[in-house]
Design an enzyme around this catalytic site. Structure first.
Site, PDB file in Angstrom:
ATOM      1  N   THR A  87      97.080  21.512 -20.258  1.00  0.00           N
ATOM      2  CA  THR A  87      96.747  21.925 -18.889  1.00  0.00           C
ATOM      3  C   THR A  87      96.970  20.728 -17.976  1.00  0.00           C
ATOM      4  O   THR A  87      96.652  19.596 -18.343  1.00  0.00           O
ATOM      5  CB  THR A  87      95.282  22.397 -18.742  1.00  0.00           C
ATOM      6  N   ASP A 134      90.692  24.920 -21.962  1.00  0.00           N
ATOM      7  CA  ASP A 134      89.405  25.164 -22.630  1.00  0.00           C
ATOM      8  C   ASP A 134      89.091  26.656 -22.715  1.00  0.00           C
ATOM      9  O   ASP A 134      88.515  27.117 -23.708  1.00  0.00           O
ATOM     10  CB  ASP A 134      88.278  24.400 -21.927  1.00  0.00           C
ATOM     11  N   ASP A 136      91.331  18.342 -18.004  1.00  0.00           N
ATOM     12  CA  ASP A 136      89.859  18.512 -18.005  1.00  0.00           C
ATOM     13  C   ASP A 136      89.349  18.923 -19.380  1.00  0.00           C
ATOM     14  O   ASP A 136      88.273  19.525 -19.501  1.00  0.00           O
ATOM     15  CB  ASP A 136      89.448  19.566 -16.962  1.00  0.00           C
ATOM     16  N   ARG A 185      96.465  35.734 -18.348  1.00  0.00           N
ATOM     17  CA  ARG A 185      95.012  35.725 -18.530  1.00  0.00           C
ATOM     18  C   ARG A 185      94.642  37.121 -19.037  1.00  0.00           C
ATOM     19  O   ARG A 185      95.286  38.098 -18.700  1.00  0.00           O
ATOM     20  CB  ARG A 185      94.333  35.376 -17.214  1.00  0.00           C
ATOM     21  N   ARG A 207      91.452  22.170 -10.481  1.00  0.00           N
ATOM     22  CA  ARG A 207      90.237  22.981 -10.599  1.00  0.00           C
ATOM     23  C   ARG A 207      89.019  22.110 -10.302  1.00  0.00           C
ATOM     24  O   ARG A 207      88.926  21.528  -9.239  1.00  0.00           O
ATOM     25  CB  ARG A 207      90.113  23.651 -11.981  1.00  0.00           C
ATOM     26  N   ASP A 236      95.351  19.979 -15.532  1.00  0.00           N
ATOM     27  CA  ASP A 236      94.067  19.496 -14.994  1.00  0.00           C
ATOM     28  C   ASP A 236      93.519  18.294 -15.759  1.00  0.00           C
ATOM     29  O   ASP A 236      92.681  17.560 -15.235  1.00  0.00           O
ATOM     30  CB  ASP A 236      93.019  20.611 -15.039  1.00  0.00           C
ATOM     31  N   GLY A 293      96.780  28.438 -17.568  1.00  0.00           N
ATOM     32  CA  GLY A 293      97.828  27.973 -16.661  1.00  0.00           C
ATOM     33  C   GLY A 293      98.925  27.251 -17.442  1.00  0.00           C
ATOM     34  O   GLY A 293      98.624  26.427 -18.304  1.00  0.00           O
TER      35      GLY A 293
HETATM   36  O1  F6P Z   1      94.346  25.212 -14.547  1.00  0.00           O
HETATM   37  C1  F6P Z   1      95.598  24.881 -14.004  1.00  0.00           C
HETATM   38  C2  F6P Z   1      95.646  25.286 -12.544  1.00  0.00           C
HETATM   39  O2  F6P Z   1      96.878  24.935 -12.003  1.00  0.00           O
HETATM   40  C3  F6P Z   1      94.536  24.700 -11.697  1.00  0.00           C
HETATM   41  O3  F6P Z   1      94.774  23.342 -11.355  1.00  0.00           O
HETATM   42  C4  F6P Z   1      94.573  25.636 -10.515  1.00  0.00           C
HETATM   43  O4  F6P Z   1      93.377  25.605  -9.761  1.00  0.00           O
HETATM   44  C5  F6P Z   1      94.758  26.983 -11.214  1.00  0.00           C
HETATM   45  O5  F6P Z   1      95.467  26.709 -12.425  1.00  0.00           O
HETATM   46  C6  F6P Z   1      95.564  27.973 -10.408  1.00  0.00           C
HETATM   47  O6  F6P Z   1      95.502  29.190 -11.147  1.00  0.00           O
HETATM   48  P1  F6P Z   1      96.629  30.314 -10.901  1.00  0.00           P
HETATM   49  O7  F6P Z   1      97.910  29.818 -11.473  1.00  0.00           O
HETATM   50  O8  F6P Z   1      96.075  31.511 -11.653  1.00  0.00           O
HETATM   51  O9  F6P Z   1      96.720  30.524  -9.413  1.00  0.00           O
END
Ligand code: F6P
Length: 331
Positions: free
Chosen positions: A126, A104, A130, A73, A172, A128, A12
């Protein structure tokens, strides 16, 4: 032969990634390395989306959210064949080192490249927050400030209509965004995955507040908390919890799911400086041929950790903030 270092962003996107890219490119040039952009993360690496970068290519980006290298991804990279293709692509372009800017999941991919002889250094990015072995990851500070701005606006309308407002935030499986933004906004209730919650206790707290003429409430909900139906699907926990509260307490409720605005925005000073310091030290390590590392900021010191060690650690929530929230939000 001038040594080449590839730079990629993965996972992300996070505000501050561009500051990291800018610093990585200019530090590489400073150390007589040739910086190469790798677009769309590991997917782009496998498919040869690479090109050299110069100092001017990273002008005017430090203040921008997102990542000029884009991110994606890559299912393909999860396979041994995909990873082999990635290594081959690096070798074809005489790129022997890599700076990976991401979360991670990105680091796990980086470790596999390191094991195949690529000189890799990772920096945590990120929203998050995390990632272990660092107090903060790039993007977290900006995201929390974005949430704070949104909750401030919601508080205006909540106080005008005497309602209970639930604000669902990202993260997340981590409660960092919810806890830090909730504390900064004076939220009455903060629900995070790390601390099991009892909805009837929440309802009782709202009833007691109403008796003390507290006419509106702010509840910050991390997206990773337990769902009421115990599903782990896409159902919004804030929607479920809001309906329960409305039925049980009889207060008008409204739900705001902040979503991807938390991923954008001009990076804060803190994120720009964190990104710049981490990226500088990452390229310095690479220039010395010392790969297989993750860099973090621990007690304001840039610190390197073996990548395999870092990936085996688990990020712990700073419970001092949760204890403070409990004290400050008691009726
Ligand atoms: O990991 C960053 C994040 O924004 C999370 O907080 C969220 O759950 C996820 O990515 C959303 O993923 P995407 O952008 O693929 O919808």
């Amino acid at each position: 032969m001038v040594r080449r270092v590839g730079i990629l962003t993965s996972g992300g996107d996070a505000p501050g990634m561009n500051a990291a890219i800018r610093t990585a490119v200019r530090t590489a040039l400073h150390y007589n390395l040739e910086p190469w952009a790798i677009y769309r993360g590991y997917h782009g690496l496998i498919h040869g989306e690479l090109e050299p970068m110069g100092s001017r290519d990273v002008s005017g980006i430090i203040q921008r959210g997102g990542t000029v290298l884009k991110s994606a991804r890559s299912e393909e990279f999860m396979t041994p064949e995909g990873r082999d293709r990635a290594v081959d692509m690096l070798r074809q372009h005489d790129i022997d080192s890599l700076v990976v800017i991401g979360g991670d999941g990105s680091f796990r991919g980086a470790l596999s490249l390191q094991e195949q002889g690529v000189n890799v250094v990772c920096i945590p990015a990120t929203i998050d927050n995390d990632i272990p072995c660092t107090d903060y990851s790039i993007g977290f500070d900006t995201a929390v400030n974005t949430v704070m701005d949104a909750v401030n606006k919601i508080r205006d309308t909540a106080s005008s209509h005497d309602r209970v407002y639930l604000v669902e935030v990202m993260g997340r499986h981590s409660g960092y965004i919810a806890l830090y933004s909730g504390l900064a906004c004076g939220a009455d209730v903060i629900l995070i995955p790390e601390v099991p919650y009892n909805l009837d206790d929440v309802c009782e707290k709202l009833r007691q507040a109403a008796k003390l003429d507290k006419t509106y409430n702010i509840i910050v909900v991390a997206e990773g908390v337990r769902r009421l139906d115990d599903s782990d699907g896409s159902a919004s926990p804030a929607m479920q919890i809001g309906r329960y509260i409305a039925n049980q307490v009889g207060l008008e409720t409204r739900i705001t799911i902040l979503g991807h605005i938390q991923r954008g925005g001009d990076p804060t000073v803190r994120d720009r400086l964190l990104a710049s310091r981490l990226a500088y030290h990452a390229v310095e390590l690479v220039a010395r041929g010392r790969g297989g590392k993750m860099l973090g900021e621990v007690n304001q010191q840039i610190t390197s950790f073996d990548l395999a060690y870092a990936l085996a650690q688990e990020k712990q929530l700073n419970m001092d903030y949760y204890r403070l929230y409990n004290i400050l939000s008691s009726i």
